[in-house]
Write a protein that holds these residues in place. Structure first.
Motif, PDB file in Angstrom:
ATOM      1  N   ASP A   1       0.832  -1.198   0.000  1.00  0.00           N
ATOM      2  CA  ASP A   1       0.000   0.000   0.000  1.00  0.00           C
ATOM      3  C   ASP A   1       0.872   1.256   0.000  1.00  0.00           C
ATOM      4  OD1 ASP A   1      -2.320  -1.480   0.019  1.00  0.00           O
ATOM      5  OD2 ASP A   1      -2.416  -1.549   2.217  1.00  0.00           O
ATOM      6  N   LEU A   2       0.452   2.225  -0.815  1.00  0.00           N
ATOM      7  CA  LEU A   2       1.125   3.511  -0.859  1.00  0.00           C
ATOM      8  C   LEU A   2       0.300   4.533  -0.090  1.00  0.00           C
ATOM      9  CD1 LEU A   2       2.356   3.830  -4.561  1.00  0.00           C
ATOM     10  CD2 LEU A   2       3.794   3.719  -2.537  1.00  0.00           C
ATOM     11  N   SER A   3       0.903   5.187   0.878  1.00  0.00           N
ATOM     12  CA  SER A   3       0.188   6.210   1.631  1.00  0.00           C
ATOM     13  C   SER A   3       0.119   7.499   0.815  1.00  0.00           C
ATOM     14  CB  SER A   3       0.890   6.479   2.963  1.00  0.00           C
ATOM     15  OG  SER A   3       2.182   7.009   2.742  1.00  0.00           O
ATOM     16  N   ALA A   4      -0.926   8.264   1.070  1.00  0.00           N
ATOM     17  CA  ALA A   4      -1.091   9.535   0.351  1.00  0.00           C
ATOM     18  C   ALA A   4       0.063  10.481   0.651  1.00  0.00           C
ATOM     19  CB  ALA A   4      -2.420  10.172   0.738  1.00  0.00           C
ATOM     20  N   MET A   5       0.560  10.439   1.871  1.00  0.00           N
ATOM     21  CA  MET A   5       1.671  11.312   2.254  1.00  0.00           C
ATOM     22  C   MET A   5       2.923  11.002   1.445  1.00  0.00           C
ATOM     23  SD  MET A   5       2.730  13.817   4.040  1.00  0.00           S
ATOM     24  CE  MET A   5       1.404  14.001   5.256  1.00  0.00           C
ATOM     25  N   LYS A   6       3.198   9.706   1.243  1.00  0.00           N
ATOM     26  CA  LYS A   6       4.381   9.320   0.478  1.00  0.00           C
ATOM     27  C   LYS A   6       4.248   9.739  -0.981  1.00  0.00           C
ATOM     28  CE  LYS A   6       7.375   5.462  -0.734  1.00  0.00           C
ATOM     29  NZ  LYS A   6       7.642   4.005  -0.620  1.00  0.00           N
ATOM     30  N   VAL A   7       3.062   9.589  -1.541  1.00  0.00           N
ATOM     31  CA  VAL A   7       2.840   9.984  -2.933  1.00  0.00           C
ATOM     32  C   VAL A   7       3.052  11.488  -3.100  1.00  0.00           C
ATOM     33  CG1 VAL A   7       1.133  10.147  -4.780  1.00  0.00           C
ATOM     34  CG2 VAL A   7       1.262   8.070  -3.387  1.00  0.00           C
ATOM     35  N   VAL A   8       2.478  12.274  -2.180  1.00  0.00           N
ATOM     36  CA  VAL A   8       2.621  13.733  -2.251  1.00  0.00           C
ATOM     37  C   VAL A   8       4.081  14.138  -2.075  1.00  0.00           C
ATOM     38  CG1 VAL A   8       2.026  15.911  -1.132  1.00  0.00           C
ATOM     39  CG2 VAL A   8       0.264  14.163  -1.494  1.00  0.00           C
ATOM     40  N   LEU A   9       4.764  13.505  -1.104  1.00  0.00           N
ATOM     41  CA  LEU A   9       6.162  13.831  -0.853  1.00  0.00           C
ATOM     42  C   LEU A   9       7.028  13.492  -2.062  1.00  0.00           C
ATOM     43  CD1 LEU A   9       8.471  14.665   1.042  1.00  0.00           C
ATOM     44  CD2 LEU A   9       8.531  12.296   1.870  1.00  0.00           C
ATOM     45  N   THR A  10       6.794  12.340  -2.654  1.00  0.00           N
ATOM     46  CA  THR A  10       7.594  11.908  -3.804  1.00  0.00           C
ATOM     47  C   THR A  10       7.370  12.809  -5.007  1.00  0.00           C
ATOM     48  OG1 THR A  10       7.511   9.609  -3.044  1.00  0.00           O
ATOM     49  CG2 THR A  10       8.101   9.974  -5.349  1.00  0.00           C
ATOM     50  N   LEU A  11       6.105  13.086  -5.308  1.00  0.00           N
ATOM     51  CA  LEU A  11       5.808  13.941  -6.463  1.00  0.00           C
ATOM     52  C   LEU A  11       6.298  15.372  -6.231  1.00  0.00           C
ATOM     53  CD1 LEU A  11       2.238  12.773  -7.552  1.00  0.00           C
ATOM     54  CD2 LEU A  11       4.437  12.246  -8.604  1.00  0.00           C
ATOM     55  N   GLY A  12       6.170  15.856  -4.988  1.00  0.00           N
ATOM     56  CA  GLY A  12       6.649  17.201  -4.686  1.00  0.00           C
ATOM     57  C   GLY A  12       8.149  17.319  -4.849  1.00  0.00           C
ATOM     58  N   LEU A  13       8.884  16.331  -4.330  1.00  0.00           N
ATOM     59  CA  LEU A  13      10.346  16.348  -4.464  1.00  0.00           C
ATOM     60  C   LEU A  13      10.758  16.198  -5.922  1.00  0.00           C
ATOM     61  CD1 LEU A  13      13.141  16.375  -3.186  1.00  0.00           C
ATOM     62  CD2 LEU A  13      12.944  13.900  -2.866  1.00  0.00           C
ATOM     63  N   THR A  14      10.046  15.352  -6.662  1.00  0.00           N
ATOM     64  CA  THR A  14      10.346  15.170  -8.082  1.00  0.00           C
ATOM     65  C   THR A  14      10.120  16.457  -8.853  1.00  0.00           C
ATOM     66  OG1 THR A  14       9.629  12.863  -7.903  1.00  0.00           O
ATOM     67  CG2 THR A  14       9.892  13.754 -10.114  1.00  0.00           C
ATOM     68  N   PHE A  15       9.054  17.180  -8.502  1.00  0.00           N
ATOM     69  CA  PHE A  15       8.785  18.464  -9.160  1.00  0.00           C
ATOM     70  C   PHE A  15       9.901  19.468  -8.887  1.00  0.00           C
ATOM     71  CE2 PHE A  15       7.050  22.791  -8.873  1.00  0.00           C
ATOM     72  CZ  PHE A  15       6.634  22.962 -10.181  1.00  0.00           C
ATOM     73  N   VAL A  16      10.376  19.519  -7.640  1.00  0.00           N
ATOM     74  CA  VAL A  16      11.452  20.449  -7.286  1.00  0.00           C
ATOM     75  C   VAL A  16      12.727  20.107  -8.056  1.00  0.00           C
ATOM     76  CG1 VAL A  16      12.956  21.232  -5.418  1.00  0.00           C
ATOM     77  CG2 VAL A  16      10.507  20.950  -5.012  1.00  0.00           C
ATOM     78  N   ILE A  17      13.056  18.813  -8.132  1.00  0.00           N
ATOM     79  CA  ILE A  17      14.245  18.395  -8.879  1.00  0.00           C
ATOM     80  C   ILE A  17      14.065  18.688 -10.365  1.00  0.00           C
ATOM     81  CG2 ILE A  17      15.641  16.410  -9.579  1.00  0.00           C
ATOM     82  CD1 ILE A  17      15.142  15.219  -6.834  1.00  0.00           C
ATOM     83  N   GLY A  18      12.854  18.433 -10.884  1.00  0.00           N
ATOM     84  CA  GLY A  18      12.578  18.762 -12.283  1.00  0.00           C
ATOM     85  C   GLY A  18      12.700  20.244 -12.558  1.00  0.00           C
ATOM     86  N   LEU A  19      12.268  21.071 -11.610  1.00  0.00           N
ATOM     87  CA  LEU A  19      12.412  22.520 -11.750  1.00  0.00           C
ATOM     88  C   LEU A  19      13.885  22.919 -11.725  1.00  0.00           C
ATOM     89  CD1 LEU A  19      10.493  24.957 -12.004  1.00  0.00           C
ATOM     90  CD2 LEU A  19      10.684  25.246  -9.528  1.00  0.00           C
ATOM     91  N   PHE A  20      14.678  22.232 -10.914  1.00  0.00           N
ATOM     92  CA  PHE A  20      16.116  22.481 -10.881  1.00  0.00           C
ATOM     93  C   PHE A  20      16.752  22.131 -12.230  1.00  0.00           C
ATOM     94  CE2 PHE A  20      20.432  20.806  -9.912  1.00  0.00           C
ATOM     95  CZ  PHE A  20      21.007  21.980  -9.469  1.00  0.00           C
ATOM     96  N   ILE A  21      16.323  21.014 -12.828  1.00  0.00           N
ATOM     97  CA  ILE A  21      16.799  20.628 -14.162  1.00  0.00           C
ATOM     98  C   ILE A  21      16.390  21.681 -15.189  1.00  0.00           C
ATOM     99  CG2 ILE A  21      16.640  18.871 -15.983  1.00  0.00           C
ATOM    100  CD1 ILE A  21      16.151  16.800 -13.795  1.00  0.00           C
ATOM    101  N   TYR A  22      15.177  22.188 -15.051  1.00  0.00           N
ATOM    102  CA  TYR A  22      14.663  23.240 -15.943  1.00  0.00           C
ATOM    103  C   TYR A  22      15.581  24.467 -15.918  1.00  0.00           C
ATOM    104  CZ  TYR A  22      11.385  26.845 -17.631  1.00  0.00           C
ATOM    105  OH  TYR A  22      10.794  27.891 -18.319  1.00  0.00           O
ATOM    106  N   VAL A  23      15.948  24.907 -14.716  1.00  0.00           N
ATOM    107  CA  VAL A  23      16.787  26.097 -14.564  1.00  0.00           C
ATOM    108  C   VAL A  23      18.185  25.859 -15.126  1.00  0.00           C
ATOM    109  CG1 VAL A  23      17.879  27.629 -12.873  1.00  0.00           C
ATOM    110  CG2 VAL A  23      15.495  26.912 -12.561  1.00  0.00           C
ATOM    111  N   ILE A  24      18.758  24.684 -14.841  1.00  0.00           N
ATOM    112  CA  ILE A  24      20.107  24.373 -15.336  1.00  0.00           C
ATOM    113  C   ILE A  24      20.112  24.309 -16.858  1.00  0.00           C
ATOM    114  CG2 ILE A  24      21.943  22.641 -15.359  1.00  0.00           C
ATOM    115  CD1 ILE A  24      21.769  24.179 -12.766  1.00  0.00           C
TER     116      ILE A  24
END
Length: 229
Positions: A23-46
């Motif tokens: 089972d995947l908790s909602a908190m883990k899904v939100v945390l993972t997607l949020g961190l992935t978005f931040v890293i993706g935004l970092f890739i965007y800037v670079i």
């Protein structure tokens, strides 16, 4: 009294299916997607900071964020359900990418986005953060290192052979590395295209070439191997 007999195959199947789903908790899904978005935004800037091509594609840059997040979703689904992962392997095996990538550095950013999505989807947050920081630092560092020589194409239109000889002589005096890429001869006109290696973007020699008697015009074009700008 009923005696049930289980063979090895039945025990394996039941044990496998019982442990196949997590089972995947909602908190883990939100945390993972949020961190992935931040890293993706970092890739965007670079990518935007280190881009040196002719036409900047904002849609491609935004797609890097989407690629990271979609990959993260897929990895979360795979790690939470083994049975589903087997089906995804078969489904993804038929996917083919037909988009041509002209600049090799774009492939690097695509793999970076995919790798970030895989790592965050697997829950390796520390690796994703520090790995992205190191990669971004390396790309920015090499981007800031100025090249000692830049490639150019020089297109010269001459009136006669004497003017052509003067142009070649002047180029030899000013430029150490050059070669003639093409030469077109027509009535009262000779057009030459030369590939040059210019140090520190010193382009004042073009003015001297254009002032030679018999030279109609001289055009200097930035050359990147695959295209000109």
């Amino acid at each position: 009294m009923n005696n049930e007999v289980f063979n090895f195959s039945d025990i394996f199947k039941k044990g496998f299916l019982n442990s196949a789903t997590t089972d995947l908790s909602a908190m883990k899904v939100v945390l993972t997607l949020g961190l992935t978005f931040v890293i993706g935004l970092f890739i965007y800037v670079i990518y935007k900071k280190t881009f040196k091509g002719v036409l900047f594609s904002k849609s491609f840059n935004i797609s890097l964020i989407a690629i990271a997040m979609v990959t993260s979703l897929v990895i979360m689904a795979v790690t939470s359900n083994i049975v589903l992962s087997l089906g995804m392997v078969g489904a993804l095996s038929i996917v083919r990418f037909r988009t041509a990538i002209k600049d090799p550095i774009d492939i690097v950013f695509m793999f970076w986005a995919i790798s970030s999505g895989i790592v965050t989807g697997a829950g390796l947050y520390t690796l994703a953060i520090f790995g992205s920081l190191v990669i971004g630092l390396i790309l920015v560092m090499f981007n800031n290192v100025s090249m000692s020589e830049n490639a150019y194409l020089l297109v010269v239109n001459c009136h006669d052979n004497k003017a052509e000889e003067e142009v070649i002589k002047k180029i030899k005096d000013e430029i150490k590395k050059f070669n003639i890429k093409s030469k077109t001869v027509a009535k009262d006109n000779i057009e030459m295209t030369l590939e040059l290696r210019v140090k520190n973007n010193e382009t004042s020699f073009v003015n001297t070439v254009s002032n030679i008697n018999g030279v109609n015009n001289a055009v200097l074009i930035s050359y990147n191997g695959d295209y000109v700008s």
